[in-house]
Design an enzyme around this catalytic site. Structure first.
Site, mmCIF file in Angstrom:
data_model
loop_
_atom_site.group_PDB
_atom_site.id
_atom_site.type_symbol
_atom_site.label_atom_id
_atom_site.label_comp_id
_atom_site.label_asym_id
_atom_site.label_seq_id
_atom_site.Cartn_x
_atom_site.Cartn_y
_atom_site.Cartn_z
ATOM 1 N N HIS A 111 0.802 -1.304 -0.202
ATOM 2 C CA HIS A 111 0.081 -0.149 0.115
ATOM 3 C C HIS A 111 0.850 1.201 0.027
ATOM 4 O O HIS A 111 0.295 2.509 -0.312
ATOM 5 C CB HIS A 111 -0.846 0.068 1.253
ATOM 6 C CG HIS A 111 -2.023 -0.837 1.088
ATOM 7 N ND1 HIS A 111 -2.896 -1.103 -0.074
ATOM 8 C CD2 HIS A 111 -2.486 -2.050 2.109
ATOM 9 C CE1 HIS A 111 -3.680 -1.957 0.449
ATOM 10 N NE2 HIS A 111 -3.453 -2.754 1.468
ATOM 11 N N ASP A 148 -2.854 -10.384 -2.729
ATOM 12 C CA ASP A 148 -3.429 -10.013 -1.310
ATOM 13 C C ASP A 148 -4.726 -9.708 -1.444
ATOM 14 O O ASP A 148 -5.262 -9.335 -2.667
ATOM 15 C CB ASP A 148 -2.666 -8.816 -0.947
ATOM 16 C CG ASP A 148 -3.060 -8.282 0.530
ATOM 17 O OD1 ASP A 148 -2.176 -8.607 1.531
ATOM 18 O OD2 ASP A 148 -4.008 -7.581 0.603
ATOM 19 N N HIS A 150 -6.426 -7.220 -0.674
ATOM 20 C CA HIS A 150 -6.421 -5.859 -0.961
ATOM 21 C C HIS A 150 -5.742 -5.210 -2.040
ATOM 22 O O HIS A 150 -4.754 -5.885 -2.393
ATOM 23 C CB HIS A 150 -5.892 -4.815 0.264
ATOM 24 C CG HIS A 150 -6.594 -5.265 1.496
ATOM 25 N ND1 HIS A 150 -6.291 -6.238 2.672
ATOM 26 C CD2 HIS A 150 -7.831 -4.964 2.049
ATOM 27 C CE1 HIS A 150 -6.843 -6.120 3.609
ATOM 28 N NE2 HIS A 150 -8.108 -5.545 3.353
ATOM 29 N N ASP A 229 -4.345 -12.943 3.340
ATOM 30 C CA ASP A 229 -5.797 -12.391 4.032
ATOM 31 C C ASP A 229 -6.910 -12.598 2.950
ATOM 32 O O ASP A 229 -8.123 -12.383 3.189
ATOM 33 C CB ASP A 229 -5.786 -10.918 4.352
ATOM 34 C CG ASP A 229 -4.833 -10.030 3.334
ATOM 35 O OD1 ASP A 229 -4.471 -10.709 2.173
ATOM 36 O OD2 ASP A 229 -4.663 -8.847 3.480
#
Length: 292
Positions: A111, A148, A150, A229
């Site tokens: 991120h 991931d 996200h 995740d």
């Protein structure tokens, strides 16, 4: 990050304990992550961000960067070593000392944009490693595959500035950070998945979208943003990947690397916040990297 925060030191320990319990730790070559250099960071990050993070870490307590991300007394060194691990991994793989490498480090990185830390991430570890392979080792093309849960907005922000990088990603949408950019052939291949998606959707993303993009781009090395995740039961998301799905994906990507780039793969830990699930999924991912 503070008591109760999902991005906790126990994440690294859980993976290592799983490897040890299954007799794998002794089979792996282990290295201490070095501190990244400013030159290596500034290949992908604004100098001002590097300076701010160095000066921002307090001598005690926590200082918030955003609502999800804080720094404490050890954060500067941890961020340096987490990024430095990807640099060392690139060096080891490209020197032929190891065939593949996994960076069991934190904080995660995908991120972190060129000029901003966010979403648990301080520096963009995988981008630092990829840029090092390009600049220090003279590679002409690399690919980053981000699975991931996200969207890796930071990696996308950095890769869009460098035509030598291809980014392929899957992620739950809608979900943090709320982005779902269009595909850019030869540059960025995104596969947004609705909540509840599982192994079938992951296989479709890989076989129908990523592998053809890799075939067309022909990277000389693969970098994996390995977020676990997306596993069923993770507290921060709603995808339903199983340990077998991560094993299958790792084997597919390693097989592609074997055929096209001398097997060269560097993987680094991103998300994964249910500790038992993280340990199993990451452990099997490492096993597949080691066996492939």
């Amino acid at each position: 990050m503070g008591a109760g925060h999902p991005e906790q030191p126990a994440r690294i320990d859980a993976i290592e304990r799983w490897l040890e319990a299954h007799g794998l730790l002794s089979e792996l070559a282990r290295y201490e992550a070095p501190r990244v250099t400013r030159e290596q960071l500034e290949r992908v990050h604004d100098p001002g961000l590097v300076t701010v993070l160095e000066e921002y870490a307090p001598e005690s307590g926590l200082v918030a960067i955003d609502g999800d991300t804080s720094v404490g007394p050890g954060s500067w060194e941890a961020a340096q070593r987490s990024a430095g691990a990807c640099v060392l991994a690139s060096d080891l793989v490209l020197a032929g000392e190891v065939r593949r490498a996994f960076c069991n480090t934190r904080p995660p990185g995908h991120h972190a944009e060129r000029g901003r830390s966010m979403g648990f991430c301080l520096f963009n570890n995988i981008a630092v490693g990829a840029a090092h392979a390009l600049e220090a080792h003279g590679l002409e093309r690399v690919a980053i595959i981000d699975f991931d849960v996200h969207f890796g907005n930071g990696t996308a922000d950095i890769a869009r500035r460098d035509p030598r990088m291809l980014l392929c990603s899957s992620y739950q949408h809608p979900l943090y950070p709320g982005m779902n950019p269009p595909n850019r052939p030869g540059e960025e291949i995104n596969c947004p998945l609705p909540a509840g998606s599982g192994g079938e959707e992951l296989r479709e993303a890989c076989e129908d979208h990523w592998l053809p993009a890799l075939d067309a781009f022909q990277p000389q090395m693969l970098f994996l943003s390995a977020g676990f995740d997306a596993a069923a039961g993770d507290p921060l998301a709603g995808l339903q990947f199983t340990p077998a799905d991560f094993t299958w994906l790792t084997a597919e990507l390693c097989a592609w690397a074997d055929r096209h780039c001398d097997g060269r793969v560097v993987s680094t830990l991103e998300g994964g916040y249910a500790l038992q699930s993280l340990a199993v999924c990451a452990g099997l991912h490492i096993t597949a990297l080691n066996v492939g």
